[in-house]
Design a protein around this motif. Structure first.
Motif, PDB file in Angstrom:
ATOM      1  N   GLU A  92     -50.932 -47.461  41.223  1.00  0.00           N
ATOM      2  CA  GLU A  92     -51.010 -47.204  39.796  1.00  0.00           C
ATOM      3  C   GLU A  92     -51.256 -45.722  39.527  1.00  0.00           C
ATOM      4  N   ARG A  93     -50.865 -45.308  38.345  1.00  0.00           N
ATOM      5  CA  ARG A  93     -51.142 -43.936  37.949  1.00  0.00           C
ATOM      6  C   ARG A  93     -52.648 -43.761  37.786  1.00  0.00           C
ATOM      7  N   GLU A  94     -53.169 -42.632  38.277  1.00  0.00           N
ATOM      8  CA  GLU A  94     -54.608 -42.398  38.236  1.00  0.00           C
ATOM      9  C   GLU A  94     -54.911 -40.999  37.738  1.00  0.00           C
ATOM     10  N   LEU A  95     -56.071 -40.864  37.140  1.00  0.00           N
ATOM     11  CA  LEU A  95     -56.530 -39.572  36.654  1.00  0.00           C
ATOM     12  C   LEU A  95     -56.829 -38.645  37.821  1.00  0.00           C
ATOM     13  N   VAL A  96     -56.416 -37.400  37.693  1.00  0.00           N
ATOM     14  CA  VAL A  96     -56.782 -36.359  38.660  1.00  0.00           C
ATOM     15  C   VAL A  96     -57.845 -35.452  38.034  1.00  0.00           C
ATOM     16  N   ALA A  97     -57.529 -34.901  36.875  1.00  0.00           N
ATOM     17  CA  ALA A  97     -58.450 -33.982  36.201  1.00  0.00           C
ATOM     18  C   ALA A  97     -58.080 -33.916  34.734  1.00  0.00           C
ATOM     19  N   ARG A  98     -59.066 -33.639  33.888  1.00  0.00           N
ATOM     20  CA  ARG A  98     -58.807 -33.491  32.470  1.00  0.00           C
ATOM     21  C   ARG A  98     -59.779 -32.501  31.862  1.00  0.00           C
ATOM     22  N   MET A  99     -59.342 -31.941  30.730  1.00  0.00           N
ATOM     23  CA  MET A  99     -60.150 -30.960  30.020  1.00  0.00           C
ATOM     24  C   MET A  99     -60.082 -31.275  28.539  1.00  0.00           C
ATOM     25  N   ASP A 100     -61.239 -31.330  27.869  1.00  0.00           N
ATOM     26  CA  ASP A 100     -61.202 -31.628  26.452  1.00  0.00           C
ATOM     27  C   ASP A 100     -61.046 -30.350  25.636  1.00  0.00           C
ATOM     28  N   SER A 101     -60.972 -30.507  24.332  1.00  0.00           N
ATOM     29  CA  SER A 101     -60.708 -29.359  23.470  1.00  0.00           C
ATOM     30  C   SER A 101     -61.826 -28.332  23.514  1.00  0.00           C
ATOM     31  N   GLY A 102     -63.000 -28.750  23.950  1.00  0.00           N
ATOM     32  CA  GLY A 102     -64.115 -27.821  24.069  1.00  0.00           C
ATOM     33  C   GLY A 102     -64.202 -27.152  25.429  1.00  0.00           C
ATOM     34  N   GLY A 103     -63.280 -27.493  26.313  1.00  0.00           N
ATOM     35  CA  GLY A 103     -63.255 -26.880  27.632  1.00  0.00           C
ATOM     36  C   GLY A 103     -64.035 -27.630  28.703  1.00  0.00           C
ATOM     37  N   ARG A 104     -64.598 -28.750  28.343  1.00  0.00           N
ATOM     38  CA  ARG A 104     -65.331 -29.534  29.347  1.00  0.00           C
ATOM     39  C   ARG A 104     -64.325 -30.237  30.256  1.00  0.00           C
ATOM     40  N   THR A 105     -64.645 -30.267  31.545  1.00  0.00           N
ATOM     41  CA  THR A 105     -63.720 -30.827  32.529  1.00  0.00           C
ATOM     42  C   THR A 105     -64.295 -32.073  33.201  1.00  0.00           C
TER      43      THR A 105
END
Length: 115
Positions: A44-57
């Protein structure tokens, strides 16, 4: 119309590095999260990394400090710097932008880690 186009994938030896880029064209209003996902064959597709609009990762556990997500100041480019790559990192990597009312995906870029 907003489009996401990934680039930077390829074949790399174990221990090597790649930098993935995602070009965001069109206007994105009030996005919540920009991120990278991956999908290996049969998985299945899985999350690697993400960043929100405030820059939090936020990173998946398997990243273990090897990858870094970033974006430019205009929010038109999203990057994933991948170091110390392992064969198990082999997958198609997808860029994603989520704005609550929309959820956009790129076409993916293949990353293959092999001797």
């Amino acid at each position: 119309q907003v489009q996401l186009v990934e680039s930077g994938g390829g074949l790399v030896q174990p221990g090597g590095s790649l930098r993935l880029s995602c070009s965001v064209s069109g206007n994105i209003f009030n996005f919540h999260i920009m991120g990278w996902y991956r999908q290996a064959p049969g998985k299945e597709r899985e999350l690697v990394a993400r960043m929100d609009s405030g820059g939090r990762t936020n990173y998946a556990d398997f990243v273990s400090g090897r990858f870094t997500i970033s974006r430019d100041n205009t929010n038109t480019m999203v990057y994933l710097q991948m170091n110390s790559l392992k064969p198990e990192d082999t997958a198609v990597y997808y860029c994603n932008v989520n704005g609550g009312s929309y959820n956009l995906w790129g076409q993916g870029t293949q990353v293959t880690v092999s001797p």
